[in-house]
Design a protein around this motif. Structure first.
Motif, mmCIF file in Angstrom:
data_model
loop_
_atom_site.group_PDB
_atom_site.id
_atom_site.type_symbol
_atom_site.label_atom_id
_atom_site.label_comp_id
_atom_site.label_asym_id
_atom_site.label_seq_id
_atom_site.Cartn_x
_atom_site.Cartn_y
_atom_site.Cartn_z
ATOM 1 N N LEU A 89 0.840 -1.201 0.000
ATOM 2 C CA LEU A 89 0.000 0.000 0.000
ATOM 3 C C LEU A 89 0.876 1.253 0.000
ATOM 4 C CD1 LEU A 89 -2.874 1.180 0.152
ATOM 5 C CD2 LEU A 89 -2.676 1.077 2.638
ATOM 6 N N TRP A 121 -8.690 5.371 3.687
ATOM 7 C CA TRP A 121 -8.661 4.154 2.891
ATOM 8 C C TRP A 121 -8.584 2.965 3.826
ATOM 9 C CZ3 TRP A 121 -4.355 5.152 -1.311
ATOM 10 C CH2 TRP A 121 -4.670 6.322 -2.029
ATOM 11 N N CYS A 169 -7.774 -1.033 3.624
ATOM 12 C CA CYS A 169 -7.222 -2.078 2.760
ATOM 13 C C CYS A 169 -7.316 -3.402 3.503
ATOM 14 C CB CYS A 169 -5.767 -1.746 2.433
ATOM 15 S SG CYS A 169 -4.943 -2.963 1.381
ATOM 16 N N ARG A 181 -7.693 -5.455 -1.364
ATOM 17 C CA ARG A 181 -8.825 -4.626 -1.812
ATOM 18 C C ARG A 181 -8.840 -3.329 -1.001
ATOM 19 N NH1 ARG A 181 -11.120 -9.844 -1.831
ATOM 20 N NH2 ARG A 181 -11.664 -9.528 0.345
ATOM 21 N N VAL A 182 -8.900 -2.203 -1.703
ATOM 22 C CA VAL A 182 -8.887 -0.898 -1.053
ATOM 23 C C VAL A 182 -10.254 -0.253 -1.234
ATOM 24 C CG1 VAL A 182 -7.763 1.355 -0.915
ATOM 25 C CG2 VAL A 182 -6.426 -0.663 -1.594
ATOM 26 N N GLN A 218 -7.492 -2.360 -6.147
ATOM 27 C CA GLN A 218 -6.876 -3.647 -5.816
ATOM 28 C C GLN A 218 -5.369 -3.493 -5.983
ATOM 29 O OE1 GLN A 218 -8.481 -6.815 -5.022
ATOM 30 N NE2 GLN A 218 -6.399 -7.398 -4.513
#
Length: 167
Positions: A55, A137, A139, A144-145, A166
């Motif tokens: 991320l 955000w 995650c 998957r975000v 993603q």
């Protein structure tokens, strides 16, 4: 060898936690709730650490100047520590020697662990947005975000519109 004990005579402050010798090697992210109580967040794991790194790399590629550790934000009496955060270079350089950001960075991201409840994650979204974040955000461990703003869930980031949902 004797280990230091964890005791406080006064309400716990963030500085007390980060300076306390009993907590220096704790394998958990430590936060304070609104009552000043210590919250041990999800422990570090290889899978969680890997997702945090992915991320951070993706956010850095999209925006630059990513803060990946100790992005601590005061939340009233409490303190939340974002797993990954992004801010403008000027904001970061103003506060890079501190231990707390005075407000939430524009993007605060959390890695959701299996032990996190939906209510916990919703509360973090609300807290970061209330403290000045533009987006939060979430995650999951599959990459998957999900993006949130003041209006609720967003289909994509408005600050990093090319960021994938993603990673």
């Amino acid at each position: 060898m004797a280990h230091p004990t964890l005791s406080f005579d006064e309400p716990v402050e963030w500085q007390d936690l980060i300076d306390h010798p009993a907590l220096e090697d704790v394998p958990f992210k430590i936060e304070l709730d609104e009552r000043g109580c210590i919250v041990l967040a999800s422990p570090f794991s290889v899978q969680r650490g890997r997702m945090k790194a992915r991320l951070a790399r993706a956010l850095d590629a999209a925006c630059g100047d990513v803060v990946t550790f100790d992005a601590a934000v005061p939340m009233g009496r409490g303190v939340c520590v974002a797993d990954v955060a992004w801010t403008e270079p000027s904001f970061f350089s103003e506060h890079e020697d501190g231990i707390l950001f005075p407000t939430a960075p524009p993007i605060c991201a959390e890695i959701k662990s299996p032990s996190n409840t939906e209510a916990e994650m919703e509360e973090k979204v609300t807290l970061y947005l209330a403290k000045g974040a533009t987006e939060v955000w979430i995650c999951d461990l599959e990459g998957r975000v999900t993006f949130f703003g003041h209006e609720g869930e967003r289909g994509r980031s408005t600050l990093a519109p090319d960021f994938p949902s993603q990673i």
